[in-house]
Design a protein around this motif. Structure first.
Motif, mmCIF file in Angstrom:
data_model
loop_
_atom_site.group_PDB
_atom_site.id
_atom_site.type_symbol
_atom_site.label_atom_id
_atom_site.label_comp_id
_atom_site.label_asym_id
_atom_site.label_seq_id
_atom_site.Cartn_x
_atom_site.Cartn_y
_atom_site.Cartn_z
ATOM 1 N N CYS A 202 -2.176 7.715 3.287
ATOM 2 C CA CYS A 202 -3.051 8.441 2.284
ATOM 3 C C CYS A 202 -3.160 10.004 2.524
ATOM 4 O O CYS A 202 -3.329 10.908 1.592
ATOM 5 C CB CYS A 202 -4.144 7.812 2.048
ATOM 6 N N SER A 203 -3.032 10.354 3.799
ATOM 7 C CA SER A 203 -3.313 11.711 4.289
ATOM 8 C C SER A 203 -2.129 12.374 3.718
ATOM 9 O O SER A 203 -2.242 13.631 3.532
ATOM 10 C CB SER A 203 -3.768 11.898 5.811
ATOM 11 N N GLU A 204 -0.984 11.727 4.522
ATOM 12 C CA GLU A 204 0.538 12.381 4.003
ATOM 13 C C GLU A 204 0.368 12.475 2.451
ATOM 14 O O GLU A 204 1.087 13.843 2.033
ATOM 15 C CB GLU A 204 1.341 11.619 4.648
ATOM 16 N N CYS A 205 0.044 11.777 1.668
ATOM 17 C CA CYS A 205 0.206 11.664 0.125
ATOM 18 C C CYS A 205 -0.909 12.273 -0.496
ATOM 19 O O CYS A 205 -1.080 12.667 -1.758
ATOM 20 C CB CYS A 205 0.472 10.387 -0.414
ATOM 21 N N ASP A 206 -2.170 12.937 0.300
ATOM 22 C CA ASP A 206 -3.220 13.559 -0.079
ATOM 23 C C ASP A 206 -4.009 12.864 -1.080
ATOM 24 O O ASP A 206 -4.352 13.417 -2.192
ATOM 25 C CB ASP A 206 -2.586 14.865 -0.782
ATOM 26 N N HIS A 207 -4.203 11.375 -0.669
ATOM 27 C CA HIS A 207 -5.210 10.738 -1.516
ATOM 28 C C HIS A 207 -6.408 10.583 -0.700
ATOM 29 O O HIS A 207 -6.485 9.790 0.066
ATOM 30 C CB HIS A 207 -4.268 9.427 -1.665
ATOM 31 N N LEU B 215 0.921 -1.308 0.046
ATOM 32 C CA LEU B 215 0.012 0.157 0.062
ATOM 33 C C LEU B 215 0.915 1.352 0.073
ATOM 34 O O LEU B 215 0.702 2.316 -0.673
ATOM 35 C CB LEU B 215 -0.804 -0.016 1.213
ATOM 36 N N CYS B 216 1.771 1.152 0.779
ATOM 37 C CA CYS B 216 2.839 2.260 0.722
ATOM 38 C C CYS B 216 3.376 2.597 -0.673
ATOM 39 O O CYS B 216 3.498 3.620 -1.143
ATOM 40 C CB CYS B 216 4.198 2.113 1.677
ATOM 41 N N LEU B 217 3.790 1.479 -1.386
ATOM 42 C CA LEU B 217 4.435 1.757 -2.943
ATOM 43 C C LEU B 217 3.438 2.331 -3.691
ATOM 44 O O LEU B 217 3.726 3.080 -4.307
ATOM 45 C CB LEU B 217 5.000 0.239 -3.166
ATOM 46 N N TYR B 218 2.047 1.722 -3.408
ATOM 47 C CA TYR B 218 1.034 2.315 -4.269
ATOM 48 C C TYR B 218 1.001 3.937 -4.152
ATOM 49 O O TYR B 218 0.634 4.618 -4.996
ATOM 50 C CB TYR B 218 -0.353 1.627 -4.115
ATOM 51 N N ALA B 219 0.839 4.299 -2.848
ATOM 52 C CA ALA B 219 0.530 5.522 -2.373
ATOM 53 C C ALA B 219 1.688 6.441 -2.941
ATOM 54 O O ALA B 219 1.207 7.703 -3.411
ATOM 55 C CB ALA B 219 0.312 5.412 -0.921
ATOM 56 N N ALA C 248 -2.741 2.996 7.269
ATOM 57 C CA ALA C 248 -2.966 3.417 5.536
ATOM 58 C C ALA C 248 -3.915 4.833 5.660
ATOM 59 O O ALA C 248 -3.279 5.561 4.684
ATOM 60 C CB ALA C 248 -4.090 2.435 5.330
ATOM 61 N N LEU C 249 -4.590 5.273 6.622
ATOM 62 C CA LEU C 249 -5.013 6.519 6.706
ATOM 63 C C LEU C 249 -4.111 7.771 6.841
ATOM 64 O O LEU C 249 -3.925 8.674 6.176
ATOM 65 C CB LEU C 249 -6.072 6.464 7.766
ATOM 66 N N ARG C 250 -3.096 7.311 7.821
ATOM 67 C CA ARG C 250 -1.886 8.304 7.731
ATOM 68 C C ARG C 250 -1.234 8.459 6.669
ATOM 69 O O ARG C 250 -0.971 9.713 6.225
ATOM 70 C CB ARG C 250 -1.077 7.982 8.991
#
Length: 901
Positions: A713-718, A677-681, A709-711
């Motif tokens: 995606c938040s950091e990556c603004d998804h 998930l990290c690599l996807y994000a 995952a929430l943190r």
């Protein structure tokens, strides 16, 4: 002759006295103490306890059957397996007639007795009466050539007869019963085949007929040896399989018109004797001996057909051994054993070794004055017993391990093969033979053969190796060490390690010398290296080298032989060293090949990080080939990547492996999914939402950490991913709030998710409606929410509208709402009317049941137990069934229990 038989019986009884053991399988002897066979003489004498009443003139023995002829023309026949029942057979008498010769076939079944009067008799083993050989009348039989391949119990087969006049005849004898009317002669026919004494009549003193090996399907091959007192004749020829009697005529016919071919020796005694030695009964003979006036003429018999004009090979003449003070008596008789010729003189028996020609045995008869001089000797070819007799005594010689010293004679003649054969039963003697053979080969320059022989000896290891070390070429030393290594026992680990190290050093030295000369491409270099690797690959060497790997590594390293070091490491499965070597030389592909072929999974985890950095595609391919054999979680350190710009390819390969793990291997591990998930994000955002949707929105079933995952995606603004995760976590307020920033439709989807909580759904929809009214100022769109969500009413969203909004915007909604209220009120009225009617019917039914009754008679019985109903409390049912109270309870309980079970 009854007295003779009684005398024999008395001798037999005397032998049963204390301290004189009896022998059931032989003539009764004087007894002997069993000695060690190596201490006993080769020819061990036993005197037979037998005192004949008449002088013994002839003796013959074959197949443990013993026949004795006496001067009184009496035959004493004894089966040595049953000596207690001898046969005494009388020959037809004439005044001056006596026995000329007796001939017993090798099986002991057929006996020919020739008289001085030229009368001949035949005696079969099954008969106790001799029969006259009519067709042989007038011939004194001096020799018989038996045909052992054709003999049966009743027939002798075709045999050769030698006469006192030098004639060779063929006949066949039959033991068939005589006719009552006519006397039938046992000799079915007699045919003269050859005359050995055409110029002057001499007796045939020896006659031997033997079959030779033949490849022909139409004829047999035979050879015939015949002797006169001073001549030896050889006849070789074929006999047709379908030939009729006389069958041997074809053999002699070839020699009839040719000049006589014979060997003549000087110094005739007037008689001679011919003997053949057969290793086994009916096997071809291997040697012969001929007693002549000049000495003993002996040699080999070659039945292969390679000897020109005969079968005699390597023959030589040995003079009779005599001491200076010994009388010059002529020999009386002779017998041949495997390695010796026993010669009988009137007062002694001597034995000569046929290999060396030396006298090895001499037995002087001290009782010659009492029993008389020796008269003859014979040998049982099957039982290998020698019989010697005088006119008044019989002696038996047992041949005891005559081959005990044969190996020495072959050794002195450097015939090492035969010497080893005869020394095989004695390890000490065999070691002497091998040692001398090894020394002989070394002096002859045959170093490899010498090394092979030395390896089989118990010679000092140090002395032998010093011999080979002194040689310029080390092939013989290496061969010797290899053979010694093969002979080592498994428990000799120290010696094995020493030999392995020494052999390795020898090979490495030779390989190193060829490298120094620049001959790496030569055939010799390749052969040496291949032999060295074969040596390391042998099980014993491989085991030793594996246990002492540091020693072998040091040896190879000292020679700088990288190729063989890699080979050795692979051989002992030290793959870590091989992989490390390839990595140090930046040969990552070779490292991966070795890594993929071995089965130690720890090496994957150890070397994958550096391999992933330098060859990510093939590294991931190697992982994927391992399928579920690897633990993906332990490969995360190799997958972690910080510099995406530098290692962009590695990131793609990492994603490929993680997708393989999650999709093909169905890995559920949280760490794997979190990293995917990290690599996807971070690097593949377009793959993020498909992955999240694939995982679903059940909190207990997703494989990743929701908070992480929430943190992330938040950091990556998804935001869309965050909305999905909020909804999965059950945080619908936050999901709707964030969705309102992205898409109204997405907010609607999340507002409908809490199916079981209508209050929350209504709240979320109100939040969306308020957002539409207050932020988008879209009254029409807000009014549409009344159709999208059945929980919302016009009165719920009216407070959100500003004061200046006219009623026209939501007139239709108000009318619709009022109409719905009206319909609802009407529905409630109908339900109230139905309830009133139901209440009336219930009251009527209650009243009717209160007035219901039934009759019980005194003869009514319980439907369960069958006893009168009124004897105790009971129940009466409208269906007319009647039960006592306790019976009803029992029935109900029983039925309930059966249902439960």
């Amino acid at each position: 002759m009854t007295s003779l038989f009684e005398e024999y019986e008395r001798a037999t009884r005397r032998s049963t006295r204390p301290n004189v053991p009896t022998a059931k399988s032989e003539l009764v002897s004087t007894g002997f103490v069993k000695l060690d066979e190596d201490v006993m003489p080769i020819f061990y004498q036993q005197k037979i306890n037998f005192d004949p009443l008449d002088p013994v003139t002839h003796v013959c023995a074959c197949n443990n059957h013993f026949v004795m002829g006496m001067s009184s023309n009496i035959l004493l026949r004894i089966d040595l397996d049953h000596p207690e029942a001898p046969d005494e057979i009388e020959l037809p008498k004439s005044l001056d007639d006596s026995i000329y010769g007796m001939f017993l076939d090798p099986t002991g079944r057929h006996l020919i007795v020739s008289m001085n009067s030229a009368e001949n008799f035949y005696l079969s083993r099954s008969s106790k009466k001799v029969r006259i050989l009519g067709k042989l009348k007038g011939h004194k039989v001096s020799a018989v050539g038996w045909n052992v391949h054709s003999v049966t119990d009743s027939l002798t087969g075709q045999i050769l007869i030698g006469t006192s006049k030098g004639l060779i005849l063929e006949t066949e004898l039959s033991s068939g019963e005589e006719s009552r009317l006519f006397a039938v002669s046992p000799d079915q026919y007699v045919k003269q085949l050859f005359n050995l004494a055409k110029d002057k009549p001499y007796p045939v003193t020896g006659l031997q007929c033997e079959k030779m090996p033949s490849t022909s399907l139409t004829e047999y091959r035979y050879f015939v040896l015949a002797t006169l007192p001073g001549r030896l004749y050889q006849f070789v020829g074929g006999v047709s399989i379908s030939a009729e009697a006389p069958i041997f005529q074809s053999i002699f016919a070839e020699y009839e018109d040719t000049p006589g071919r014979f060997l003549e020796l000087p110094g005739s005694l007037g008689y001679s004797e011919l003997c053949l030695f057969h290793p086994k009964f009916r096997s071809p003979p291997t040697s012969f001996a001929w007693m002549t006036g000049a000495g003993i003429y002996h040699g080999k018999i070659d039945v292969s057909g390679t000897v020109r004009e005969g079968v005699v090979l390597d023959a030589r003449l040995v003079q009779y051994p005599r001491d200076e003070d010994e009388s010059r008596d002529n020999p009386v008789s002779m017998v041949l054993t495997e390695f010796h010729v026993a010669i009988l003189f009137p007062d002694r028996l001597k034995a000569i070794c046929t290999l060396s020609g030396e006298l090895v045995f001499c037995d002087v008869f001290r009782e010659s004055s009492r029993f008389g001089p020796m008269r003859g000797m014979c040998r049982d070819p099957i039982k290998e017993v020698i019989w010697v007799f005088t006119s008044k005594a019989v002696y038996k010689y047992k041949v005891v391990r005559e081959a005990r010293d044969v190996w020495k004679m072959y050794l002195e003649r450097n015939e090492f093969g035969l010497a080893k054969t005869f020394a095989a039963d004695n390890p000490a003697n065999l070691d002497k033979v091998l040692t001398k053979e090894a020394e002989h080969l070394f002096l002859a320059g045959k170093f490899l053969e010498s090394a092979e022989a030395y390896a089989k000896t118990r010679a000092s290891f140090e002395e032998v190796t010093l011999k080979f070390v002194s040689l310029e070429k080390k092939d013989a030393l290496r061969y010797f060490l290899l053979l010694k290594l093969d002979n080592m026992k498994s428990q000799d680990k120290t010696q094995i390690a020493m030999l392995v190290a020494w052999l390795s050093e020898l090979w490495l030295n030779e390989i190193g010398r060829l490298k120094e000369r620049g001959e790496e491409m030569s055939a010799k270099y390749e052969e040496l290296q291949e032999n060295f690797r074969k040596f390391l690959h042998t099980p014993r060497v491989k085991e030793c080298a594996s246990e002492n790997r540091s020693m072998i590594y040091d040896l190879i390293a000292s020679h700088g032989d990288i190729e063989d070091m890699i080979f050795f490491a692979v051989l002992i499965q030290d793959y870590e060293r091989v992989i490390l070597h390839h990595i140090q030389h930046e040969n990552y592909r070779s490292a991966l090949e070795v890594l993929s072929k071995q089965y130690n999974r720890e090496l994957f985890y150890k070397f994958s990080p550096i391999l992933m950095q330098n060859n990510p595609e093939e590294t991931v391919n190697a992982w994927i080939k391992q399928k579920d054999q690897l633990d993906p979680k332990r490969l995360i350190p190799a997958l972690v990547q910080y510099d995406h710009n530098k290692y962009a390819a590695q990131t793609n390969e990492a994603l490929r492996y993680l997708e393989f793990c999650t999709r093909k291997l169905n890995i559920k591990d949280e760490a794997i999914h979190n990293y995917l998930l990290c690599l996807y994000a971070k690097f593949k955002p377009d793959h993020l939402m498909p992955y999240l949707r694939l995982q679903g929105q059940e909190p207990d079933q997703v494989c990743y950490d929701l908070k992480y995952a929430l943190r992330l995606c938040s950091e990556c603004d998804h935001k869309e991913a965050c909305i999905h995760i909020y909804a999965t976590m059950g945080l619908y307020d936050e999901a709707v709030d964030l969705a309102l920033q992205v898409d109204i439709d997405l907010a609607k989807q999340n507002a409908n998710r809490p199916d079981e909580n209508e209050e929350l759904r209504k709240k979320l929809w109100l939040k969306i409606a308020r957002h539409v009214v207050e932020h988008e100022k879209n009254v029409k769109k807000a009014m549409e929410f009344l159709h999208d969500c059945s929980l919302l009413k016009i009165e719920d969203i009216l407070p959100f509208f500003p004061d200046f909004v006219t009623i026209d915007h939501f007139k239709d909604a108000i009318c619709t709402s009022l109409q719905e209220y009206s319909q609802h009120i009407e529905q409630l009225k109908e339900e109230m009317d139905e309830a009133t009617e139901s209440a009336k019917e219930i009251r009527s039914e209650i009243q009717r049941l209160r007035n219901r009754f039934s009759f019980v008679h005194n003869h009514d019985k319980c439907s369960s137990c069958g006893y009168p109903l009124m004897i105790r409390a009971f129940y009466l049912f409208p269906c007319s069934h009647r039960f006592h109270t306790d019976c009803l309870i029992a029935e109900v309980r029983a039925r309930n229990l059966s249902i439960y079970l």
